[in-house]
Design an enzyme around this catalytic site. Structure first.
Site, PDB file in Angstrom:
ATOM      1  N   ASP A 152     -13.537   9.689  -1.007  1.00 25.51           N
ATOM      2  CA  ASP A 152     -14.516   8.966  -1.814  1.00 25.51           C
ATOM      3  C   ASP A 152     -15.905   9.561  -1.593  1.00 25.51           C
ATOM      4  OD1 ASP A 152     -12.535   7.459  -2.912  1.00 25.51           O
ATOM      5  OD2 ASP A 152     -13.182   5.545  -2.077  1.00 25.51           O
ATOM      6  N   ASN A 189      -9.542   7.654  -3.956  1.00 20.78           N
ATOM      7  CA  ASN A 189      -9.306   7.155  -5.315  1.00 20.78           C
ATOM      8  C   ASN A 189     -10.483   7.444  -6.238  1.00 20.78           C
ATOM      9  OD1 ASN A 189     -10.359   5.121  -3.413  1.00 20.78           O
ATOM     10  ND2 ASN A 189     -10.585   3.838  -5.229  1.00 20.78           N
ATOM     11  N   HIS A 274      -6.772   8.859   2.722  1.00 22.12           N
ATOM     12  CA  HIS A 274      -7.823   7.928   2.292  1.00 22.12           C
ATOM     13  C   HIS A 274      -7.474   6.463   2.560  1.00 22.12           C
ATOM     14  CE1 HIS A 274     -11.391   6.591   0.353  1.00 22.12           C
ATOM     15  NE2 HIS A 274     -10.715   5.904  -0.548  1.00 22.12           N
ATOM     16  N   HIS A 284      -8.153  -4.206  -0.364  1.00 20.45           N
ATOM     17  CA  HIS A 284      -7.163  -3.131  -0.455  1.00 20.45           C
ATOM     18  C   HIS A 284      -5.907  -3.461   0.344  1.00 20.45           C
ATOM     19  CE1 HIS A 284     -10.029  -0.851  -2.667  1.00 20.45           C
ATOM     20  NE2 HIS A 284     -10.874  -0.770  -1.660  1.00 20.45           N
ATOM     21  N   HIS A 311     -11.593   4.101   2.649  1.00 21.18           N
ATOM     22  CA  HIS A 311     -11.190   3.226   1.553  1.00 21.18           C
ATOM     23  C   HIS A 311     -11.664   1.787   1.733  1.00 21.18           C
ATOM     24  CE1 HIS A 311      -9.189   2.430  -2.130  1.00 21.18           C
ATOM     25  NE2 HIS A 311      -8.147   1.797  -1.627  1.00 21.18           N
ATOM     26  N   HIS A 313     -14.206  -0.671   3.074  1.00 21.90           N
ATOM     27  CA  HIS A 313     -15.617  -0.426   3.391  1.00 21.90           C
ATOM     28  C   HIS A 313     -16.055  -1.238   4.605  1.00 21.90           C
ATOM     29  CE1 HIS A 313     -15.993   0.853  -1.061  1.00 21.90           C
ATOM     30  NE2 HIS A 313     -15.393   1.750  -0.311  1.00 21.90           N
TER      31      HIS A 313
HETATM   32 FE   LIG Z   1     -11.470   4.370  -1.798  1.00 22.94          FE
END
Ligand SMILES: [Fe+2]
Length: 420
Positions: A152, A189, A274, A284, A311, A313
């Protein structure tokens, strides 16, 4: 941050968005990448050893362009320079006339079991004021020699029509680090840029044009998964967003790759992907679970030291745990302490536009050793074949402060329990 904060450098057709990454298997190669906005040429990089400036070498880039919806890229250059001396500072120069720009990097030591080496770990960076704080904070610490980036990058896809100029601005934003030390790239992603609604059907198109990696040297058939040796570390990069089930190219490559690792040469085995395989955040939820189910038996069998992901945060560090007994019917679906298992680190706290994932599951599960929703980065100081010192630094603290710190013991050479 506004685009005006990161203007193009001065001069005619000045090279910009300069970034380097490892360019071969063992650290004697560097891929130097940059963009020229208006003309294809010059496409030359001149480079020399700091201790011998009279001996100037040259290499030429391969030049790429791409279109994305209503955007046409500048000329994207990738030049691989090889057969460098280990442990040596080099200068390199791009551009011509009023637009000559000079940078430098230092090659790593020859791969070996007891060569110290320090990596920074950054993920989910984006281009906000928090991102700027993270990058500045990382750079204020003089220890980091290369960055393990867990995916990312620019978050261009969060802007209307996947505004590709955000990729350019991001390249200019991070240049102050990426031009001087290699960043080891992982696809997240936000690198997909898959947008059929605007006629963009090719996943990873901008990322793969802009960021090249030495995947062929590790026998990979895709730049989305590859490996390198750097100093005391064997680093395997996987793709959370490519097929990884049995018989897929990534699965076959990873299976063969693990057999190649020689812990006598590179004691520290590090995986990057990731989407985290272990994480106790509600954001997620389960996104890394199918990869965990498929790859965790190998991760434990081969005594991987660390698994790095982003991924989510927030920051999280796991205990050494595994969950490979479970076979659907036996009810043994809870992770257990396992001294052959890696520590799972989630460093998705670079500071992107989506904000923090401040919604952990409660209570904190036993396998989560430390977790906190703050922006920051981590530093991994590999000392020798048995010990590495690891710290996580929050942006709100001084650079010298570590909110989380621990010694990691190598799983091959010294598989003791760190908590004792
Ligand atoms: Fe991500």
């Amino acid at each position: 941050m506004p685009a005006t904060a990161f203007p193009s450098p001065k001069g005619s057709n000045a090279p910009e968005q300069v970034h380097i990454t490892q360019g071969d298997r063992g650290g004697r190669g560097v891929i130097i990448s940059w963009m020229t906005p208006n003309e294809r040429h010059p496409n030359v990089v001149r480079y020399w050893k700091a201790y011998d400036p009279s001996d100037v070498y040259t290499a030429h880039s391969q030049i790429f362009t791409y279109r994305y919806y209503n955007y046409s890229s500048g000329y994207i250059h990738h030049a691989t320079i090889k057969k460098l001396e280990y442990n040596t500072k080099y200068f390199y120069e791009l551009g011509r006339g009023d637009a000559i720009r000079q940078f430098s990097f230092t090659t790593p030591p020859r791969p070996g079991p007891d060569v110290p080496y320090t990596f920074g770990i950054i993920g989910d960076l984006g281009q906000t004021y928090a991102s700027n704080s993270t990058l500045g904070h990382y750079m204020a610490n003089p220890k980091g020699e290369a960055v393990l980036f867990v995916g990312d990058l620019s978050y261009a896809d969060n802007y209307p029509l996947h505004d590709q100029s955000k990729w350019d601005i991001w390249g200019r934003f991070v240049e102050k680090s990426t031009a001087y030390q290699p960043w080891i790239w992982t696809a997240g992603n936000h690198e997909l840029d898959f947008a059929p609604e605007i006629g963009e059907y090719l996943p990873f198109k901008p990322f793969l044009h802009r960021y090249h990696v030495p995947y062929k040297q590790s026998g990979s058939t895709s730049p989305l998964w590859y490996s390198i040796k750097r100093g005391p570390a064997y680093i395997i990069v996987l793709s959370s967003y490519s097929a990884f089930t049995k018989y897929s190219p990534q699965y076959q490559w990873f299976e063969a790759e693990l057999k190649k690792v020689d812990r006598h040469e590179t004691p520290w085995l590090i995986l990057m992907m990731h989407a985290p395989l272990y994480n106790s955040n509600n954001y997620h939820y389960m996104e890394g679970e199918s990869m965990r189910v498929i790859f965790e038996p190998w991760i434990v069998q081969y005594k991987v030291d660390l698994v790095l992901a982003g991924h989510v945060h927030a920051y999280e560090r796991s205990e050494r745990i595994s969950n490979i007994r479970y076979n659907i019917t036996n009810g043994l679906s809870t992770p257990i302490k396992d001294k052959s298992a890696p520590v799972y680190l989630t460093i998705g706290d670079g500071g992107n536009i989506e904000g923090l994932a401040n919604n952990f599951t409660n209570p904190q599960p036993f396998y989560s050793a430390y977790r906190e929703a703050s922006f920051g980065h981590a530093i991994l100081e590999i000392k020798n074949r048995t010990h590495a010192y690891y710290t996580w630094h929050r942006n709100q603290d001084d650079e010298a402060v570590a909110s989380d710190s621990t010694w990691f013991f190598n799983r091959f050479w010294y598989p003791k329990d760190e908590s004792n």
